[in-house]
Design a protein around this motif. Structure first.
Motif, short mmCIF file in Angstrom:
data_model
loop_
_atom_site.label_atom_id
_atom_site.label_comp_id
_atom_site.label_asym_id
_atom_site.label_seq_id
_atom_site.Cartn_x
_atom_site.Cartn_y
_atom_site.Cartn_z
N ILE A 11 5.25 5.75 1.94
CA ILE A 11 4.58 7.05 1.77
C ILE A 11 5.53 7.95 1.00
O ILE A 11 6.72 8.03 1.32
CB ILE A 11 4.24 7.69 3.14
CG1 ILE A 11 3.28 6.78 3.93
CG2 ILE A 11 3.64 9.06 2.96
CD1 ILE A 11 3.12 7.20 5.39
N ILE A 12 4.98 8.59 -0.01
CA ILE A 12 5.79 9.55 -0.78
C ILE A 12 5.19 10.92 -0.54
O ILE A 12 3.98 11.10 -0.77
CB ILE A 12 5.74 9.23 -2.29
CG1 ILE A 12 6.20 7.80 -2.54
CG2 ILE A 12 6.58 10.21 -3.08
CD1 ILE A 12 5.86 7.31 -3.93
N THR A 13 5.99 11.84 -0.07
CA THR A 13 5.40 13.15 0.22
C THR A 13 6.26 14.31 -0.28
O THR A 13 7.48 14.20 -0.35
CB THR A 13 5.16 13.34 1.74
OG1 THR A 13 4.50 14.58 1.95
CG2 THR A 13 6.43 13.33 2.54
N HIS A 69 0.84 -1.20 0.00
CA HIS A 69 0.00 0.00 0.00
C HIS A 69 0.88 1.25 0.00
O HIS A 69 1.75 1.39 0.85
CB HIS A 69 -0.87 -0.04 1.26
CG HIS A 69 -2.21 0.58 1.05
ND1 HIS A 69 -3.29 0.26 1.82
CD2 HIS A 69 -2.65 1.48 0.17
CE1 HIS A 69 -4.33 0.96 1.41
NE2 HIS A 69 -3.97 1.70 0.41
N VAL A 70 0.64 2.11 -0.95
CA VAL A 70 1.47 3.32 -1.08
C VAL A 70 0.59 4.55 -0.99
O VAL A 70 -0.50 4.58 -1.55
CB VAL A 70 2.22 3.31 -2.44
CG1 VAL A 70 2.97 4.61 -2.64
CG2 VAL A 70 3.19 2.15 -2.52
N LEU A 71 1.07 5.55 -0.26
CA LEU A 71 0.34 6.82 -0.17
C LEU A 71 1.17 7.91 -0.85
O LEU A 71 2.35 8.07 -0.54
CB LEU A 71 0.10 7.19 1.30
CG LEU A 71 -0.51 8.57 1.57
CD1 LEU A 71 -1.92 8.68 0.98
CD2 LEU A 71 -0.56 8.86 3.06
N ILE A 72 0.53 8.63 -1.76
CA ILE A 72 1.22 9.73 -2.46
C ILE A 72 0.63 11.05 -1.98
O ILE A 72 -0.58 11.26 -2.10
CB ILE A 72 1.05 9.59 -3.99
CG1 ILE A 72 1.73 8.30 -4.46
CG2 ILE A 72 1.65 10.78 -4.70
CD1 ILE A 72 1.31 7.87 -5.82
N VAL A 73 1.47 11.89 -1.42
CA VAL A 73 1.00 13.17 -0.87
C VAL A 73 1.68 14.30 -1.62
O VAL A 73 2.90 14.48 -1.52
CB VAL A 73 1.33 13.28 0.64
CG1 VAL A 73 0.57 14.44 1.25
CG2 VAL A 73 1.05 11.99 1.37
N ASP A 74 0.92 15.01 -2.41
CA ASP A 74 1.47 16.15 -3.14
C ASP A 74 0.33 17.06 -3.57
O ASP A 74 -0.73 16.57 -3.97
CB ASP A 74 2.24 15.66 -4.38
CG ASP A 74 3.19 16.73 -4.91
OD1 ASP A 74 2.75 17.88 -5.05
OD2 ASP A 74 4.35 16.41 -5.18
N ALA A 94 13.22 3.63 -5.45
CA ALA A 94 13.20 3.97 -4.01
C ALA A 94 12.05 3.25 -3.31
O ALA A 94 12.22 2.71 -2.22
CB ALA A 94 13.08 5.48 -3.85
N VAL A 95 10.89 3.23 -3.96
CA VAL A 95 9.73 2.57 -3.34
C VAL A 95 9.97 1.07 -3.23
O VAL A 95 9.66 0.45 -2.20
CB VAL A 95 8.44 2.89 -4.15
CG1 VAL A 95 7.28 2.04 -3.66
CG2 VAL A 95 8.09 4.34 -4.02
N ILE A 96 10.54 0.51 -4.28
CA ILE A 96 10.82 -0.94 -4.24
C ILE A 96 11.76 -1.25 -3.07
O ILE A 96 11.54 -2.18 -2.30
CB ILE A 96 11.45 -1.40 -5.59
CG1 ILE A 96 10.37 -1.38 -6.68
CG2 ILE A 96 12.05 -2.81 -5.46
CD1 ILE A 96 10.91 -1.52 -8.08
N ARG A 97 12.78 -0.43 -2.91
CA ARG A 97 13.74 -0.66 -1.82
C ARG A 97 13.07 -0.49 -0.47
O ARG A 97 13.26 -1.28 0.45
CB ARG A 97 14.91 0.32 -1.93
CG ARG A 97 15.97 -0.14 -2.92
CD ARG A 97 17.28 0.61 -2.71
NE ARG A 97 17.14 2.03 -3.00
CZ ARG A 97 17.41 2.99 -2.14
NH1 ARG A 97 17.82 2.71 -0.94
NH2 ARG A 97 17.28 4.25 -2.48
N LEU A 98 12.21 0.55 -0.38
CA LEU A 98 11.55 0.82 0.89
C LEU A 98 10.61 -0.33 1.26
O LEU A 98 10.62 -0.82 2.39
CB LEU A 98 10.77 2.14 0.79
CG LEU A 98 9.85 2.48 1.95
CD1 LEU A 98 10.59 2.44 3.28
CD2 LEU A 98 9.25 3.87 1.77
N VAL A 99 9.84 -0.77 0.28
CA VAL A 99 8.89 -1.87 0.55
C VAL A 99 9.67 -3.13 0.93
O VAL A 99 9.25 -3.88 1.81
CB VAL A 99 7.98 -2.10 -0.67
CG1 VAL A 99 7.17 -3.37 -0.51
CG2 VAL A 99 7.06 -0.91 -0.87
N ALA A 100 10.81 -3.33 0.29
CA ALA A 100 11.60 -4.53 0.59
C ALA A 100 12.21 -4.45 1.99
O ALA A 100 12.30 -5.44 2.71
CB ALA A 100 12.70 -4.68 -0.44
#
Lengths: 112, 289
Positions: B202-204, B155-160, B263-269
């Protein structure tokens, strides 16, 4: 004679070697300076190339999005124009009805 | 003996001469190669510059048209409101903004810069698709969760606050991740604290209205990690965010999709499964600067 010949040859050789080395250093000095300058210039251009590339990528996304936004705005304006025209018509109808009602009230006859 | 010495000296002279000639030739060749490289890059820059100029002109035209229509729309809205009526809502996405899909195949975003091969030409496979895509054609701001069913995808949250960027990222991630989108920190915290949603990543952004990225970071519960993106690396809030313990990494805008995906792949991993948010809480901590 042999020694004189040998001395002459050694002297000439030394002079030639000195001359060759001087010329060599004179030649490579600007070359050695030019190479790092050129490398820095090329790397700076690489950076610019990447920036241009990124900007183009962004624009390739931004433009279609703006076009979609444009399309949506056109559609919205069309709807608003219709709504506005409908409201204007309604208002005119209302005014007309009011006017006719007033007229019929004055003449005493039934409203048409 | 004399002749032998003379011959030796002659050989030495020839050796010195040969060495100097070889050395100069070598340097000249290097210089020549570098010049060729530079010319090649210059030619590429020229080509890209002209493409960029054309695209920027196109964008300017479209934006000026959008601005004109915006003004016209505002006038019409005012006109309708004068009659005491509610203006019609903006039509639903048709074609949907979120449906603009972008595929970027190139992934060597962080090339060293030393060789020309690290910077190939702009790829031709940047595709812009106008077709509607499933759930995105509805309300753009609602989370892309599948009708209450448990989805194994992270689950990813994009905040912008930039809607275009939000849409772009959402489109990019929606194939492999469940994506929620928030226009500012407040909306994001609403998902996390009130709706108790859990996010693997989470990407913000940092600069947002209502509640900025730094305050949002201070309220992110433990167990969730954040990727911060910002165009203003020199600002103090970026430095504060970069050192915040919830922050997984920072990405400078503009970035390539491949960079943020990686970056998201690394973070989730790396990120352990996020913990359940127990209760709505105030600021959990102050950001360390």
């Amino acid at each position: 004679v042999s020694l004189a010949l040998l001395g002459g040859v050694v002297l000439c050789s030394l002079l030639f070697i000195v001359y060759t080395l001087v010329r060599y250093f004179e030649t490579i000095s600007p070359l050695n300076q030019a190479i790092p300058d050129l490398r820095i210039a090329t790397e700076a251009k690489h950076v610019r190339l990447v920036e241009y590339y990124q900007r183009i990528e962004e624009l390739k996304v931004e433009i279609p999005r703006s076009e979609v936004r444009l399309g949506r705005l056109e559609k919205w304006i069309e709807l608003l124009t219709k709504q506005h025209a409908g409201l204007q018509d309604q208002e005119i109808e209302k005014q007309r009805a009011k006017l006719e009602k007033g007229n019929s009230g004055k003449t005493g006859g039934p409203p048409s | 003996v004399t002749y032998a010495i003379i011959l030796g000296i002659m050989a030495a002279i020839l050796g010195v001469k040969a060495y100097t000639l070889f050395s100069i030739g070598h340097l000249e060749k290097r210089l020549h190669d570098l010049k060729l490289d530079e010319e090649d890059v210059t030619a590429k820059i020229d080509a890209l510059d002209s493409t960029r100029t054309n695209l920027e002109r196109d964008q300017k035209d479209v934006l000026s048209e959008v601005n004109k229509l915006d003004i016209q729309k505002d006038q019409l809205v005012l006109g309708v409101q004068k009659f005491g009526a509610t203006p019609v809502e903006e039509p639903s996405l048709d074609p949907p903004i979120a449906a603009v899909s972008v595929t970027v195949a190139r992934s060597d975003a962080s090339g060293g810069g030393a060789s020309l091969e690290a910077y190939p030409e702009v790829p031709e496979d940047v595709e812009i698709a106008d077709e509607a895509v499933g759930e995105e054609s509805g309300e753009p701001e609602t989370p892309v969760d599948d009708a209450g069913t448990e989805d194994a995808r992270p689950h990813v949250l994009i905040v912008d606050d930039n809607g275009d960027l939000r849409d772009l990222l959402s489109e990019s991630f929606s194939e492999d991740y469940l994506v929620d989108r928030a226009a500012d920190g407040l909306e994001a915290l609403n998902y996390i604290l009130k709706e108790k949603r859990r996010y693997d990543a989470i990407i913000t952004d940092l600069n947002m209205p209502n509640l900025d990225g730094l305050t949002f970071l201070a309220n992110v519960p433990a167990g969730m990690r954040v990727i911060v993106m910002s165009a203003y690396l020199d600002r103090p809030e970026f430095e504060a965010a970069a050192t915040h313990e919830r922050v997984f990494c920072t990405i400078e805008k503009p970035f390539k999709l491949a960079t943020i995906r990686e970056a998201v792949i690394r973070l989730v991993a790396e990120n352990p499964k996020p913990v359940e948010v127990e209760e709505i809480s105030g600021p959990s901590e102050q950001p360390s600067s």
